[in-house]
Design an enzyme around this catalytic site. Structure first.
Site, PDB file in Angstrom:
ATOM      1  N   GLY A   1       3.197 -15.207  10.967  1.00 30.88           N
ATOM      2  CA  GLY A   1       3.243 -15.751   9.877  1.00 30.88           C
ATOM      3  C   GLY A   1       4.267 -15.369   8.897  1.00 30.88           C
ATOM      4  O   GLY A   1       4.979 -16.341   8.535  1.00 30.88           O
ATOM      5  N   ILE A   2       4.708 -14.229   9.129  1.00 33.73           N
ATOM      6  CA  ILE A   2       5.779 -13.823   8.182  1.00 33.73           C
ATOM      7  C   ILE A   2       7.141 -14.377   8.818  1.00 33.73           C
ATOM      8  O   ILE A   2       7.914 -15.031   8.255  1.00 33.73           O
ATOM      9  CB  ILE A   2       6.029 -12.363   8.073  1.00 33.73           C
ATOM     10  CG1 ILE A   2       4.719 -11.738   7.378  1.00 33.73           C
ATOM     11  CG2 ILE A   2       7.338 -11.658   7.431  1.00 33.73           C
ATOM     12  CD1 ILE A   2       4.618 -10.362   7.266  1.00 33.73           C
TER      13      ILE A   2
ATOM     14  N   ARG B   1       7.185  -2.636   9.231  1.00 36.48           N
ATOM     15  CA  ARG B   1       6.711  -1.163   9.090  1.00 36.48           C
ATOM     16  C   ARG B   1       7.822  -0.503   9.520  1.00 36.48           C
ATOM     17  O   ARG B   1       8.777  -0.695  10.520  1.00 36.48           O
ATOM     18  CB  ARG B   1       5.535  -1.269  10.088  1.00 36.48           C
ATOM     19  CG  ARG B   1       4.354  -1.947   9.870  1.00 36.48           C
ATOM     20  CD  ARG B   1       3.696  -1.145   8.572  1.00 36.48           C
ATOM     21  NE  ARG B   1       2.215  -1.597   8.191  1.00 36.48           N
ATOM     22  CZ  ARG B   1       2.177  -2.576   7.336  1.00 36.48           C
ATOM     23  NH1 ARG B   1       3.103  -3.267   6.575  1.00 36.48           N
ATOM     24  NH2 ARG B   1       0.998  -3.030   7.014  1.00 36.48           N
TER      25      ARG B   1
ATOM     26  N   ASP C   1      12.637  -2.459   3.017  1.00 34.72           N
ATOM     27  CA  ASP C   1      11.287  -2.229   2.219  1.00 34.72           C
ATOM     28  C   ASP C   1      10.386  -1.411   2.526  1.00 34.72           C
ATOM     29  O   ASP C   1       9.247  -0.611   2.125  1.00 34.72           O
ATOM     30  CB  ASP C   1      10.802  -3.712   2.037  1.00 34.72           C
ATOM     31  CG  ASP C   1       9.397  -3.637   1.320  1.00 34.72           C
ATOM     32  OD1 ASP C   1       9.680  -3.566   0.070  1.00 34.72           O
ATOM     33  OD2 ASP C   1       8.349  -3.901   1.570  1.00 34.72           O
TER      34      ASP C   1
ATOM     35  N   GLU D   1       6.956   7.374   4.595  1.00 34.85           N
ATOM     36  CA  GLU D   1       6.708   6.856   3.232  1.00 34.85           C
ATOM     37  C   GLU D   1       5.983   7.925   2.383  1.00 34.85           C
ATOM     38  O   GLU D   1       4.786   8.433   2.767  1.00 34.85           O
ATOM     39  CB  GLU D   1       6.176   5.496   3.064  1.00 34.85           C
ATOM     40  CG  GLU D   1       6.993   4.567   3.891  1.00 34.85           C
ATOM     41  CD  GLU D   1       6.412   3.131   3.955  1.00 34.85           C
ATOM     42  OE1 GLU D   1       5.187   2.780   3.164  1.00 34.85           O
ATOM     43  OE2 GLU D   1       7.097   2.025   4.491  1.00 34.85           O
TER      44      GLU D   1
ATOM     45  N   HIS E   1       8.203  -0.279  -0.309  1.00 35.27           N
ATOM     46  CA  HIS E   1       7.051  -1.146   0.395  1.00 35.27           C
ATOM     47  C   HIS E   1       6.431  -2.059  -0.413  1.00 35.27           C
ATOM     48  O   HIS E   1       5.169  -2.098  -0.710  1.00 35.27           O
ATOM     49  CB  HIS E   1       5.890  -0.122   1.018  1.00 35.27           C
ATOM     50  CG  HIS E   1       5.322  -0.592   2.038  1.00 35.27           C
ATOM     51  ND1 HIS E   1       4.945   0.232   3.152  1.00 35.27           N
ATOM     52  CD2 HIS E   1       4.779  -1.636   2.488  1.00 35.27           C
ATOM     53  CE1 HIS E   1       4.185  -0.549   4.135  1.00 35.27           C
ATOM     54  NE2 HIS E   1       4.060  -1.717   3.539  1.00 35.27           N
TER      55      HIS E   1
ATOM     56  N   ALA F   1       7.052  -5.465  -0.692  1.00 36.76           N
ATOM     57  CA  ALA F   1       7.064  -6.702  -0.278  1.00 36.76           C
ATOM     58  C   ALA F   1       5.757  -7.527  -0.144  1.00 36.76           C
ATOM     59  O   ALA F   1       5.533  -8.882  -0.588  1.00 36.76           O
ATOM     60  CB  ALA F   1       7.725  -6.987   1.306  1.00 36.76           C
TER      61      ALA F   1
END
Length: 315
Positions: A146-147, A228, A252, A257, A276, A278
């Site tokens: 989808g992205i 990721r 991103d 993290e 992170h 987005a």
């Protein structure tokens, strides 16, 4: 049947939920973690982020509708080995995550990050980096879900030549110029002006972007990661950025993290970092909740659910 809602459902969506379940089923909207845990035991359906520490309390759960697209945080052993149906939010994040990918690319190519730093210091001046036009770029998209497809849509708006690599997709969409198997990743990275990572994090994609394929990128090329962090071997990326072997990176996500305060990535002029972020959108929760309600109707009617995750594949 009891439905446990980790996320707030309000207004017209709450009315729709009540219409769907009628008087036969119930729902609970906990207001604290303690209340959430207390309500888990007899819940049949869970909507939200089903973390590894929450799952053992859901002794009766049959279906978990995750509110995320990526499933790496749901792939703990108890979930993978269970008979619980897991569905995700794949396809609902595509538009705004693709926006972030191009925001990072345009920020780098137009030197926006340097101009913002000048603005902070009340300094009028040009960008410290070359002003690059992305019209006509060759773009390599890693992952055509989808992205990835939303990235394609935006890339075509910039008249880009689109090369996509995907491990499972074999039918080329009309707006993709080349669709290649994952075995062609290194060759693709050597040919393009920008690589955008849009694949899920699985055991197969962990460390997928590494010194071997980063080393063949053109010195004028960019790497954008809005998927990721662990898909990229961060130490290898730092090395090619420090040596000028690629032009820059927009990140991103990072391997760990939050990004360590001592990471050299913070101080690199050819790197833009967003935290992170987005997945953020004014439409995010509305879309996710509508999707859950659509799936809930299907579930109660005994119909096939959308976005069922293959827990062995991890997506």
């Amino acid at each position: 049947m009891k439905i446990l809602l980790q996320h707030r459902v309000e207004g017209e969506q709450l009315k729709r939920l009540e219409n769907i379940i009628g008087e036969k089923h119930t729902y609970v909207l906990p207001t604290s973690r303690e209340e959430l845990v207390a309500e888990c035991e007899d819940a049949d359906i869970f909507f939200g982020f089903c973390s590894e520490d929450i799952f053992p309390h859901l002794s009766n759960v049959k279906w978990v509708q995750a509110s995320s697209a990526g499933m790496d945080k749901h792939m703990y052993p108890n979930m993978r080995e269970s008979d619980v149906i897991l569905t995700n939010a794949a396809g609902l994040y595509g538009t705004h995550v693709a926006d972030q990918a191009f925001a990072l690319l345009l920020g780098l190519t137009r030197g926006i990050h340097h101009c913002v730093r000048n603005q902070d210091n009340h300094k009028w001046g040009g960008s410290q980096s070359p002003m690059i036009e992305i019209d006509g770029f060759k773009i390599g998209i890693v992952g055509l879900g989808g992205i990835g497809m939303q990235i394609v849509k935006r890339a075509k708006g910039f008249d880009m030549h689109v090369i996509a690599v995907d491990a499972y997709r074999t039918e080329k969409p009309d707006n993709v110029d080349e669709l290649l198997p994952m075995e062609k990743l290194k060759d693709t990275m050597s040919r393009v002006d920008v690589v955008m990572i849009a694949c899920p994090l699985t055991e197969e994609t962990r460390g997928l972007i590494n010194a071997d394929n980063l080393s063949v990128m053109q010195p004028t090329a960019y790497l954008i990661n809005i998927a990721r962090g662990p898909i990229v071997k961060e130490g290898d990326l730092i090395e090619v950025l420090q040596s000028g072997k690629i032009a820059g990176a927009g990140l991103d996500v990072t391997e760990v993290e939050p990004l360590d305060k001592e990471s050299p990535l913070w101080d690199m002029d050819n790197v833009i970092i967003t935290p992170h972020a987005a997945g953020g959108s004014q439409h995010r929760m509305r879309r996710i909740t509508e999707f859950f309600l659509d799936n809930l109707e299907r579930y109660l009617k005994g119909e096939e659910l959308k976005n069922v995750v293959d827990k062995q594949l991890g997506f």
